[in-house]
Enzyme design. Structure first.
Site, short mmCIF file in Angstrom:
data_model
loop_
_atom_site.label_atom_id
_atom_site.label_comp_id
_atom_site.label_asym_id
_atom_site.label_seq_id
_atom_site.Cartn_x
_atom_site.Cartn_y
_atom_site.Cartn_z
N HIS A 126 1.31 4.02 -3.30
CA HIS A 126 1.09 5.46 -3.23
C HIS A 126 2.35 6.25 -3.56
O HIS A 126 2.26 7.43 -3.92
CB HIS A 126 0.55 5.84 -1.85
N GLU B 25 -9.94 10.71 -4.97
CA GLU B 25 -8.71 10.59 -4.17
C GLU B 25 -8.32 11.83 -3.38
O GLU B 25 -7.96 11.65 -2.20
CB GLU B 25 -7.55 10.13 -5.04
N HIS C 151 0.83 -1.20 0.00
CA HIS C 151 0.00 0.00 0.00
C HIS C 151 0.86 1.25 0.00
O HIS C 151 0.60 2.21 -0.73
CB HIS C 151 -0.93 -0.02 1.22
N HIS D 218 -11.39 11.58 -0.10
CA HIS D 218 -10.63 10.43 0.39
C HIS D 218 -9.55 10.84 1.37
O HIS D 218 -9.46 10.30 2.49
CB HIS D 218 -10.01 9.67 -0.79
N HIS E 294 -9.40 10.26 5.57
CA HIS E 294 -8.31 9.66 6.35
C HIS E 294 -7.87 10.60 7.47
O HIS E 294 -7.65 10.17 8.62
CB HIS E 294 -7.11 9.37 5.44
N HIS F 110 -7.78 -0.60 -4.63
CA HIS F 110 -8.44 -0.60 -3.33
C HIS F 110 -9.67 -1.52 -3.32
O HIS F 110 -9.99 -2.12 -2.29
CB HIS F 110 -8.83 0.83 -2.94
N HIS G 108 -13.01 2.52 3.35
CA HIS G 108 -12.85 2.19 1.93
C HIS G 108 -14.01 1.37 1.40
O HIS G 108 -14.22 1.31 0.18
CB HIS G 108 -11.51 1.50 1.70
#
Length: 705
Positions: free
Chosen positions: A207, A344, A203, A359, A363, A232, A399
């Protein structure tokens, strides 16, 4: 400046140590001007440098020149936590990337010596004065090819404490399986999966390969937004299979951001971590509006809700609003890519003023729920860092919500066609139909199976393995040499797919083999309806074949998966066979992206976990992407794409399960066409810990009774 371009790599050896401390096995130190050091060290610079003189074999001189304006990236202190989810931090890193690119042009393999020297000097200053995680991220994302750094170590590894030492030999620290909770917490049943080092590395590395705010030439990769969705989505499918294997229900969406979060999580990374604490989240935590001037963060939960509603409005009207107020269609094949960039949200988002940063700030809101206004002077929790976020159960609930947004869009698209109807003279229609056709005329799959050595047919075995990982690259202020951590992880026996396909055409036909598995039964033990099962389809492999007229037998090893990278590449020796520079080094670094091979298969159950094995051979004329054959690694292309190439499949990602089924399809069996087949397999887990049998193995082959 008599230094080689490869000398800059020493700056990434023990990156938290000052640049004047000897680096690497050759004990190379950097001789920097005193005013390049932090102000607190400048007065005592001669004494500090002389202190390490006896341990230094050679020095790299760094001359003093006029530095570019570094005031923006210097806003983040050298010891402050860094997260790409936080807008302020993204902007600081993006500015640093721009500086790197300005000093050393992108994809330039041969540069004038003065350009390299200028880059070198500036970078030495940056390494000594800025937060290291930001420097590593920015330099990695800048794609400065001729002096490409070694595959960086994730923040999880950088922050681990050293192992014990006994009579001069390193003794591995063993990470217990029950480290973060007890079985009183039912979510702990799948902690082995969430906390797997290889999964979290994937992950984090994904990114890095797909950054969302820097030079647009780096961000704007082919189908980047769609791949954000699909990678995802596959994580969610795999996690749900793992939950069902452990008698847990599927993930419930976290879409009401004002209700308490029942799942707590105590990461306990502070007992492994030397550089910072990671706040815990008790059960029942509630999200609040975020107002943290120290992080330049100020947004309300209403902002998240407003952005969510506007995205749903774009989906159901079939168009998004451009910055000029125009409505732009979300097209059948490109709409999901735009939606991924909106969700995103990367700098490719067509209108952040309207659709926001759902997104990333989602987080952030979760990661600051323990201290939303900075009154306790706390920093973000593990949901605020890509390298650690997948450890937390709330990651999957959040998610599940984002995945549902994409499903909402997919459900607006026309279903795939069953077969070609009639003859159409319109070329445009013929091309369109080629991409939406499920059937492959003249090609029929007559048999499929999974074969595992010393096991019954269609059975895959899983077990536990203890492995040692060398974390020395990410550790500072410890004796030189290997620094080993021993962890217990899920593993499986190697197996082979066997496919028999009949090509009834008079000429060879090229096709793409698509392999998926999915649980057969839901939480209550009832068979899945197709509508739900298709969302749980786990992509296992994808590859091309040439079918001769007549019967064809195809065999494919599990270790050849287009999704995974082998254990040795996930935890590879970064100095072994590493190219010095240029395109080969770029490929070496890109090859670190991919799902870990040891986690290819769900855990299953001791009595066996029934799953449907689905195999399809699609018509390659609708799959083909016209481009040069990629060089270097390409074994994790399904999740990571190809470097500097188009995504190697023209179909929508997840085909044929990415859309609603045609009318009348209620089960997987009813979905099948001649070029598809399904077989029931069983994944049987043995609660036994077996060691890695051989070093350097590209697979998981073990003697398993």
């Amino acid at each position: 400046m008599g230094s080689k371009k490869s000398d800059i790599l020493y700056l990434f050896d023990r990156p938290a140590e000052p640049v004047y401390v000897p680096k690497g096995e050759n004990k190379v130190a950097f001789d920097v001007p005193a005013n390049y050091l932090p102000e607190s060290r400048q007065q005592m610079a001669p004494a500090i440098v002389n202190r390490f003189a006896d341990d230094t074999s050679s020095k790299v001189p760094v001359k003093q020149i006029s530095l570019p304006d570094l005031s923006v990236p210097l806003q983040l202190g050298r010891r402050e936590p860094f997260s790409l989810f936080i807008p302020k931090h993204r902007k600081l890193a993006a500015r640093l990337i721009d500086i790197f690119l300005g000093l050393f042009p992108i994809y330039l393999y041969y540069v004038l010596f003065t350009s390299l020297a200028k880059f070198y000097i500036n970078f030495a200053f940056v390494c000594e004065n800025m937060m290291r995680a930001m420097v590593v991220s920015a330099f990695y994302d800048s794609h400065t090819s001729a002096v490409r750094i070694k595959h960086p170590t994730s923040p999880c590894e950088i922050r681990s404490k050293p192992v014990r030492f006994w009579h001069g030999l390193s003794v591995p620290i063993e990470i217990p399986r029950d480290y973060t909770a007890s079985d009183l917490d039912e979510e702990h049943r799948v902690a082995y999966w969430r906390e797997d080092i290889g999964i979290n590395l994937h992950h984090w590395h994904w990114h890095l390969v797909y950054p969302f705010e820097t030079d647009i030439r780096i961000v704007n990769k082919d189908r980047r937004g769609e791949l954000f969705y699909y990678m995802h989505h596959q994580i969610q499918a795999r996690y749900n299979a793992e939950r069902l294997s452990n008698r847990l229900g599927r993930v419930k969406r976290f879409h009401n951001w004002r209700e308490p979060i029942p799942e707590g999580y105590f990461p306990k990374l502070d007992s492994l971590v030397a550089s910072r604490t990671w706040p815990a989240r008790p059960a029942g935590a509630i999200l609040k509006d975020i107002n943290r001037p120290v992080d330049q963060l100020n947004f309300d939960l209403q902002d998240l809700e407003r952005w969510r509603d506007r995205i749903y409005e774009a989906i159901h009207t079939g168009a998004y609003i451009s910055p000029r107020g125009e409505r732009v269609p979300l097209t059948e094949f490109g709409g999901v890519d735009v939606l991924g960039n909106i969700m995103e949200a990367s700098i490719l988002s067509p209108n952040q003023n309207v659709y926001g940063d759902l997104h990333n700030l989602g987080h952030v809101a979760i990661s600051y729920c323990h201290d939303p206004d900075h009154r306790y002077l706390e920093t973000f929790s593990i949901m605020g860092e890509p390298a650690t976020a997948m450890r937390d159960p709330i990651f999957y609930r959040f998610h599940a919500f984002t995945d549902d947004v994409f499903l909402e869009h997919k459900n607006t698209l026309p279903e795939y066609s069953l077969q070609q109807v009639g003859v159409h003279s319109c070329l445009a229609y013929a091309i369109y139909h080629r991409f939406t056709l499920l059937d492959f005329p003249g090609v029929v799959i007559t048999d499929i199976a999974v074969q595992t050595p010393n096991q019954p047919a269609n059975q895959i075995s899983t077990f536990w393995t203890k492995s040692d990982v060398d974390l020395s690259r990410g550790l500072d202020f410890t004796p030189r040499g290997a620094v080993l951590a021993r962890f217990t992880h899920l593993n499986h026996t190697d197996f082979t797919y066997r496919i028999v396909a009949n090509n009834r055409n008079n000429a060879p036909r090229r096709g793409t083999v698509r392999i998926f598995i999915a649980p057969k039964q839901d939480e209550r033990g009832l068979p899945f309806v197709f509508r739900d099962q298709k969302e749980l389809m786990i992509e296992m492999d994808k590859f091309t074949v040439l079918l001769r007229p007549g019967s064809n037998t195809i065999e494919r090893k599990s270790t050849e998966s287009s999704v995974t990278i082998p254990f040795e590449r996930t935890f590879r020796n970064l100095d072994e066979s590493r190219p010095i520079s240029g395109d080969n080094l770029e490929q070496f670094n890109f090859c670190g992206c991919g799902w870990p091979q040891h986690m290819l298969v769900p855990k299953g159950k001791e009595e066996g976990f029934p799953m449907d094995l689905f195999i399809m051979i699609s018509d390659y004329t609708g799959d083909a992407v016209e481009q040069d054959e990629p060089t270097g690694c390409k074994d994790a292309a399904s999740f990571c794409g190809l470097r500097d190439r188009k995504y190697p499949d023209a179909r929508p990602m997840g085909f044929p399960f990415d859309r609603r089924a045609r009318a009348g399809v209620e089960t997987l069996a009813q979905f099948l066409t001649g070029n598809m087949a399904v077989a029931q397999i069983s994944i049987r887990h043995t609660d036994t810990v077996l060691p890695q049998m051989r070093s350097g193995s590209m697979g998981n082959t073990l003697t398993f009774a």
